[in-house]
Design a protein around this motif. Sequence first.
Motif, PDB file in Angstrom:
ATOM      1  N   UNK A  52       0.811  -1.215   0.000  1.00 12.33           N
ATOM      2  CA  UNK A  52       0.000   0.000   0.000  1.00 12.33           C
ATOM      3  C   UNK A  52       0.846   1.268   0.000  1.00 12.33           C
ATOM      4  N   UNK A  53       2.160   1.129   0.115  1.00 16.76           N
ATOM      5  CA  UNK A  53       3.028   2.299   0.040  1.00 16.76           C
ATOM      6  C   UNK A  53       3.226   2.754  -1.399  1.00 16.76           C
ATOM      7  N   UNK A  54       2.793   1.958  -2.363  1.00 14.38           N
ATOM      8  CA  UNK A  54       3.024   2.264  -3.776  1.00 14.38           C
ATOM      9  C   UNK A  54       1.721   2.719  -4.420  1.00 14.38           C
ATOM     10  N   UNK A  55       1.766   3.863  -5.098  1.00 11.43           N
ATOM     11  CA  UNK A  55       0.661   4.346  -5.915  1.00 11.43           C
ATOM     12  C   UNK A  55       1.068   4.291  -7.380  1.00 11.43           C
ATOM     13  N   UNK A  73       7.502   6.268   2.045  1.00 10.52           N
ATOM     14  CA  UNK A  73       8.120   5.638   3.211  1.00 10.52           C
ATOM     15  C   UNK A  73       7.091   5.097   4.191  1.00 10.52           C
ATOM     16  N   UNK A  74       5.835   5.482   4.064  1.00  9.29           N
ATOM     17  CA  UNK A  74       4.810   5.001   4.978  1.00  9.29           C
ATOM     18  C   UNK A  74       3.437   5.148   4.378  1.00  9.29           C
ATOM     19  N   UNK A  79       4.788   8.146   9.919  1.00  6.27           N
ATOM     20  CA  UNK A  79       5.626   9.335   9.820  1.00  6.27           C
ATOM     21  C   UNK A  79       6.111   9.587   8.392  1.00  6.27           C
ATOM     22  N   UNK A  80       6.366   8.516   7.646  1.00  7.69           N
ATOM     23  CA  UNK A  80       6.893   8.672   6.297  1.00  7.69           C
ATOM     24  C   UNK A  80       5.850   8.748   5.216  1.00  7.69           C
ATOM     25  N   UNK A  81       4.636   9.114   5.581  1.00  8.61           N
ATOM     26  CA  UNK A  81       3.530   9.122   4.627  1.00  8.61           C
ATOM     27  C   UNK A  81       3.788  10.044   3.438  1.00  8.61           C
ATOM     28  N   UNK A  82       4.484  11.157   3.651  1.00  8.69           N
ATOM     29  CA  UNK A  82       4.727  12.129   2.589  1.00  8.69           C
ATOM     30  C   UNK A  82       6.177  12.140   2.127  1.00  8.69           C
ATOM     31  N   UNK A  84       8.774  10.591  -0.312  1.00 12.23           N
ATOM     32  CA  UNK A  84       8.923   9.806  -1.532  1.00 12.23           C
ATOM     33  C   UNK A  84      10.291   9.112  -1.512  1.00 12.23           C
ATOM     34  N   UNK A  85      10.299   7.790  -1.721  1.00  8.15           N
ATOM     35  CA  UNK A  85      11.560   7.054  -1.637  1.00  8.15           C
ATOM     36  C   UNK A  85      12.007   6.478  -2.977  1.00  8.15           C
ATOM     37  N   UNK A  86      11.082   6.260  -3.916  1.00  9.55           N
ATOM     38  CA  UNK A  86      11.486   5.756  -5.232  1.00  9.55           C
ATOM     39  C   UNK A  86      10.359   5.984  -6.232  1.00  9.55           C
ATOM     40  N   UNK A  87      10.730   5.991  -7.507  1.00 11.96           N
ATOM     41  CA  UNK A  87       9.784   6.249  -8.596  1.00 11.96           C
ATOM     42  C   UNK A  87      10.076   5.289  -9.736  1.00 11.96           C
TER      43      UNK A  87
END
Length: 436
Positions: A52-55, A73-74, A79-82, A84-87
């Motif tokens: 669910x971390x991936x849109x 990240x979350x 905490x890491x909801x906003x 972005x860690x990868x695309x």
Amino acid sequence: MLRILPLLCLVLLVLTGCGIDADQDVLCRKLIPAFESGPVTELSTRSYAEDRRVLRIDYRSGDQRHWIACRFAGTGMEEGRHTLVSVATDRTGWLTDMRFAMLQQWLRIKPPRDAGGAAPAAGRAPPTRWTPVLFLVQQIVNAATVACVYGLLALGYTLVYAILGQINLAMGELTMLGAMLTAMAAAGLGMAGWATWPPALLGVLVLAMGFTAVQGWTMDRLVFRRLRGVRSHTPLIVAVGLSIAYQEGVRLLHGARDWWPAPVLTERFTLLSDGAFTVTALMMQLAILVLTGGLYAALWGIMQRTAFGRAHRACTDDIAAAELVGVDVNRTVAATFAIGGGLAATAGAVIALYYGGVNFFTGYLIGFKALAAAVVGGIGSVPGAMLGGALLGLVETFWSAYFALAYKDIVAFGLLTLFLIFRPQGLLGQARGRGD
């Protein structure tokens, strides 16, 4: 309980939502101009079922369709909801660290501060006292579609078990067949320009249900009818063999790649918001719940008011006695397998059109989870199958939202184990007293 179930379905219908974080969606859409020089249209967002971390955002640029996926990240209120860690895109795959760093520079995303000095993202209000409540509401609505998938397939399990006292483990593969057929038919509709035309989508659903109903009827006619009097575990072993045969057959015919149908009914609505958290809903979600409720009502009417329903109940009570009083047992059992196959195909169509990413292995884990839902609700009970699907959907969704996502399957099957130990008949099931 039967009077409460329609009310429960109505409540779920009102609360249904897609589970997509609106803020994450906005951030991911801002990245599209980095990969497209021209205007884009027909944007639609979906979340990955297993992470669910991936849109993923599907869109059209000119006359071509593309997609972009963003991993954060979350999820939820983490905490890491906003962050972005990868695309990834359909043309590049997941970006390398260097390219992702360049993308961050292009978007002017600043690295997150430590926990003690983190500041709210620009343009986003800080959490309010209502934010946890809205988050809880979102999780309830997130569970609605999952519950529909599990409930529809659990109905197939419970109908067959009620009449034969045997579990057809190949039912999950009928879901896979329905999902694959729906995905391929949707691709054909897309090439014809009919991908979003509701009558065409309804035709695809009818086609998938008819195909898997024939498969279910064939399973009984060629396999299970010959094993009906066998008292050993042979039918269970044969069902496992059928499951593997379907998986490998589809893999050899169509390969192991994932199929991603174009999203349909993507209109999104904002249900509730406090500025910090937004509860959203998709038109597709409403359609799924209406479809599930309609099929359940139709099945309930068939079981209660038709000759087939009376024959099915007679065979459920005592299959030998039913045959003595003139019930055509072979026809009743075959029709039960066909109905179960059609319901399994509906679950597969929902998976294909809403979640996407279907392949030859789609029905394996979904099938076992639906079996867990049937057991929890009371295998052999039609209302119990839907109740078990709703409970399993809630448990799995809540766990994914509040705890580590990697353990959600352990929790789902742990719930099944507890019910098998302390209440083998399930919530609405009864101890079987058969004379066969």
